[in-house]
Design an enzyme around this catalytic site. Structure first.
Site, PDB file in Angstrom:
ATOM      1  N   ASP A   1       0.830  -1.209   0.000  1.00  0.00           N
ATOM      2  CA  ASP A   1       0.000   0.000   0.000  1.00  0.00           C
ATOM      3  C   ASP A   1       0.867   1.262   0.000  1.00  0.00           C
ATOM      4  O   ASP A   1       2.079   1.214   0.287  1.00  0.00           O
ATOM      5  CB  ASP A   1      -0.895  -0.046   1.253  1.00  0.00           C
ATOM      6  CG  ASP A   1      -2.225   0.629   1.068  1.00  0.00           C
ATOM      7  OD1 ASP A   1      -2.355   1.446   0.136  1.00  0.00           O
ATOM      8  OD2 ASP A   1      -3.139   0.366   1.875  1.00  0.00           O
TER       9      ASP A   1
ATOM     10  N   ASP B   1     -10.691   1.864  -3.341  1.00  0.00           N
ATOM     11  CA  ASP B   1     -11.213   1.561  -2.006  1.00  0.00           C
ATOM     12  C   ASP B   1     -12.730   1.524  -2.001  1.00  0.00           C
ATOM     13  O   ASP B   1     -13.337   1.205  -0.985  1.00  0.00           O
ATOM     14  CB  ASP B   1     -10.730   2.600  -0.994  1.00  0.00           C
ATOM     15  CG  ASP B   1      -9.403   2.194  -0.386  1.00  0.00           C
ATOM     16  OD1 ASP B   1      -8.931   1.087  -0.680  1.00  0.00           O
ATOM     17  OD2 ASP B   1      -8.832   2.997   0.381  1.00  0.00           O
TER      18      ASP B   1
HETATM   19  C1  DGJ Z   1      -5.886   1.637   1.860  1.00  0.00           C
HETATM   20  C2  DGJ Z   1      -6.224   0.447   1.030  1.00  0.00           C
HETATM   21  O1  DGJ Z   1      -6.643   0.843  -0.237  1.00  0.00           O
HETATM   22  C3  DGJ Z   1      -7.248  -0.400   1.748  1.00  0.00           C
HETATM   23  O2  DGJ Z   1      -7.656  -1.465   0.951  1.00  0.00           O
HETATM   24  C4  DGJ Z   1      -6.668  -0.872   3.046  1.00  0.00           C
HETATM   25  O3  DGJ Z   1      -5.594  -1.740   2.776  1.00  0.00           O
HETATM   26  C5  DGJ Z   1      -6.207   0.301   3.868  1.00  0.00           C
HETATM   27  N1  DGJ Z   1      -5.353   1.185   3.136  1.00  0.00           N
HETATM   28  C6  DGJ Z   1      -5.480  -0.164   5.096  1.00  0.00           C
HETATM   29  O4  DGJ Z   1      -4.967   0.858   5.820  1.00  0.00           O
END
Ligand code: DGJ
Length: 706
Positions: free
Chosen positions: A445, A511
């Site tokens: 991430d 997300d």
């Molecule tokens: C952002 C990501 O896009 C999510 O899927 C998740 O992993 C969160 N971060 C976790 O902090």
């Protein structure tokens, strides 16, 4: 006549004709539809026929625009190279030294001895018909030279009068925007230190009204995960280009004597209709030796199921439920490492939290792998929370100017991987986690834009170095752990580009697991990437990012067309929901050999409320389409839907594809028994699909019966 050197590269219906006659840099005489094999005389005449004419009080002799457009040649638009030697050598004029062709790859060397610069340029036409080009500039002078910018440009014809590019935001990535391609510069700059949720994945110029199936289109993609530029420019001379490059922060392009700077790859794709332009990228990616070769495992990701509420028993029961519905990979998301109880602390301390995991991750990893699922782990290596042991120990490793701290975002700062100690620390931590545990997948991430992205120790800008260092780190981990797969996630889909995809195996699309939003996000992410590289999950019934409630059928039909996953606390779902979900997982597994190898096709019916997309087998023998009703509309529920992409003279049986979900609102007369029509009739006349409620979709199965 003997100095004339015109090269024709041909592939997959595209011709690229390069004028390498010198004395200056090569220019593109034609990039577009295939011209057939032109002989030497015809190539010379193509060049003569393209010669610019003198207009008004312009230069006495017009020169063509080179792939690196030069001010010295009379190009008054954005210069390809922008740089200087302490104010001098401000305008380069490269002279060709050598042109070498191997197959469809042309390598060019050139120099400007007065400016003390050398240049190596590569131009390729790939098997799928993509043009890609990159350059490396070397300072051959004996004092430092500073590159402020180096972009590469490909010409588009006058007929390309319309532009399409993309924008977006967190949980709303990849929105198309159109504009007229008028005179001047249309620039999409990104200074976020990552590719960006608002970055234009591609920038297209095309003939008026081009869409998924029609119009001549030229698209460009800048393959870089840091600051970058994509642009289109129509000059006063009428000459138009599209191009891109890295955006260097002040001083990042300073080259000591002998030093060099390499641009990212710039990709160009020509086609009739956006589908063809995308197909060239999909085929190119699929032909890479590193393209995922195994069937994409169905993922169960813990994020929207439990967030930071990590408890071994709960996670085990989630894994059990995952195994029951057919998941094949379990991904432990954020929250497992030292001090990480919420998003205020812990980033940087990449040790398993002893409080939550007294026996390490072993009990969970063993349980998951014991169920036959692969185990994946979330990391965010390029970040650090000020509230972490790492930041307390090494505040100087935070990306910053050295005079002040950047504003935090999600309570975090960037970790400067350009500092060797920081890089070594991360490599050691990640390597040892991958060595200790049976981890086959990292969800990698990157959750903030960088502000003031600099090296505190030198006071210089650091995004260029940061981008290269993360590539090195990913490459090294993959080298040490063969078979390891990595997902590129960045607050959802903010790091989607072909450079990160050289070392990762899928992207997290967004997300937003809201299926309505996802339909559009996935549709436009597929402009660049084939479905198997885009993570698409079935979220909870009520979307956490929008509050909309959607049926399981709509959520699952939407996730079906990607790398399928689940991100929902299914251990608390009802037995009926789990049974239906298992049906969807089984359907995805049945369809994935087609979905993950076939040609993506899309059509509009002139309404934003309705979408049609599908995947057609490469041999045209079968296809699956999804007719998606996004919202209620006065027009989109009536009228036939055309099914593009089938073989015109083959006969197909088209019928509903039975799914575990509920039947549509009003069925169509042929829906159950099917119809038999040839590909031409299906593409031109089409079929009436059932009327649907808003936020629902039906699937059509198409099988050749000849
Ligand atoms: C952002 C990501 O896009 C999510 O899927 C998740 O992993 C969160 N971060 C976790 O902090």
């Amino acid at each position: 006549m003997s100095n004339i050197k015109v090269l024709q590269l041909r592939s997959a219906g595209v011709s690229l004709v390069l004028d390498c006659s010198g004395p200056g840099l090569p220019s593109v005489l034609h990039w577009g539809a295939d011209l057939g094999e032109l002989g030497d005389a015809a190539l010379v005449d193509l060049r003569r026929g393209a010669g610019a004419v003198q207009v008004g009080n312009g230069l006495d002799e017009n020169q063509p625009v080179a792939i690196i457009p030069e001010y010295s040649s009379g190009w008054f638009g954005l210069p390809g190279l922008n740089g200087h030697r302490d104010g001098q050598d401000f305008s380069a004029s490269f002279q060709l030294s050598e042109v070498a062709r191997t197959g469809n790859t042309v390598q060019v060397t050139a120099s400007d001895p007065q400016a003390g610069l050398g240049l190596a340029l590569v131009i390729e036409l790939t098997d799928s018909g993509l043009v890609r080009t990159k350059a490396e500039l070397t300072n051959t002078g004996d004092s430092p030279y500073t590159v402020d910018g180096l972009v590469l440009a490909l010409p588009v014809p006058t007929e390309a009068t319309e532009l399409l590019d993309l924008t977006g935001r967190h949980i709303g990535e990849r929105h198309p925007q159109r504009s007229a391609f008028t005179q001047g510069l249309h620039v999409r700059d990104n200074r976020r230190g990552r590719t960006g949720a608002d970055a234009t994945l591609l920038l297209y110029a095309g003939t008026p009204g081009f869409d998924f199936g029609t119009g001549e289109i030229w698209g460009v993609h800048t393959a870089w995960s840091g600051n970058h530029r994509s642009y289109a420019e129509r000059g006063m001379s009428g000459f138009a280009v599209i191009g891109g490059g890295e955006l260097l922060l002040p001083g990042e392009g300073r080259l000591e004597s002998g030093g060099s700077y390499a641009t990212p790859w710039i990709y160009g794709s020509y086609g009739v209709g956006l589908d063809q332009v995308s197909t060239r990228f999909h085929e190119y990616l699929r032909a890479r030796p590193t393209h995922p070769s195994t069937e994409r495992p169905v993922v169960l990701n813990t994020w929207e199921a439990v967030y930071f509420d990590l408890d071994l028993d709960k996670l085990k029961s989630l894994a059990d439920a995952g195994a029951e519905v057919g998941a094949e990979r379990f991904v432990l998301d954020d929250g497992w490492f030292r001090g990480r109880r919420d998003d205020h602390a812990g980033l940087g301390d990449w040790y398993v939290d002893e409080g939550i995991w007294p026996k390490g991750l072993h009990p969970l990893v063993d349980h998951v792998t014991g169920l036959g699922l692969q185990f994946g782990l979330w990391v965010e290596p390029e970040m650090v929370n000020p509230n972490s042991d790492l930041a307390r120990e090494h505040p100087e490793w935070i990306l910053a100017t050295g005079h002040r701290m950047p504003p935090t975002a999600r309570h975090q700062q960037g970790l400067n991987l350009g500092i060797q100690g920081a890089y070594d620390y991360l490599l050691e931590r990640l390597d040892s986690l991958l060595t200790e545990y049976d981890i086959s997948y990292l969800k990698w991430d990157h959750n903030r834009d960088f502000v003031d992205g600099g090296n505190q120790l030198t006071g210089t800008a650091g995004i260029h170095e940061q981008t290269l260092a993360v590539y090195r780190l990913l490459d090294e981990l993959k080298r040490r752990h063969p078979g390891l797969e990595i997902e590129s996630c960045s607050s959802g889909g903010a790091r989607v580009d072909l450079a990160i995809l050289e070392r990762t195996d899928r992207v997290w699309g967004s997300d937003s697991n809201d299926a309505l939003e996802r339909q559009k996000i996935q549709r436009y992410t597929q402009l660049l990437l084939p479905p198997e590289l885009i993570g698409c999950h079935v979220g909870p019934p009520k979307a956490h990012t929008t509050g909309r409630t959607q049926s399981l059928a709509f959520r699952a039909t939407t996730a079906l067309f990607g790398h399928f996953g689940i991100e929902w606390d299914i251990s608390s779902a009802s037995p009926e929901e789990r049974a239906e979900l298992a049906g969807w997982v089984a359907l995805h597994k049945e369809l994935r050999p087609l979905l993950h190898t076939g040609r993506v096709v899309r059509a509009d019916r002139g309404s934003d409320d309705f979408l049609l997309h599908g995947v057609v087998a490469q041999d045209g023998s079968r296809a699956v389409y999804s007719a998606v009703q996004l919202a209620q509309s006065i027009t989109s529920e009536v009228g036939r839907v055309r099914l593009p992409g089938l073989t015109k003279d083959r006969v197909y049986r088209v019928k509903k594809l039975a799914t575990p979900g509920a039947e549509p609102r009003n069925s169509a007369p042929w829906w159950t028994d099917g119809v038999e029509l040839n590909g031409a009739a299906l593409a031109a006349a089409g079929v009436q699909v059932p009327a649907q409620w808003p936020e629902s979709a039906v699937l059509l199965e198409v099988l050749a019966i000849d």
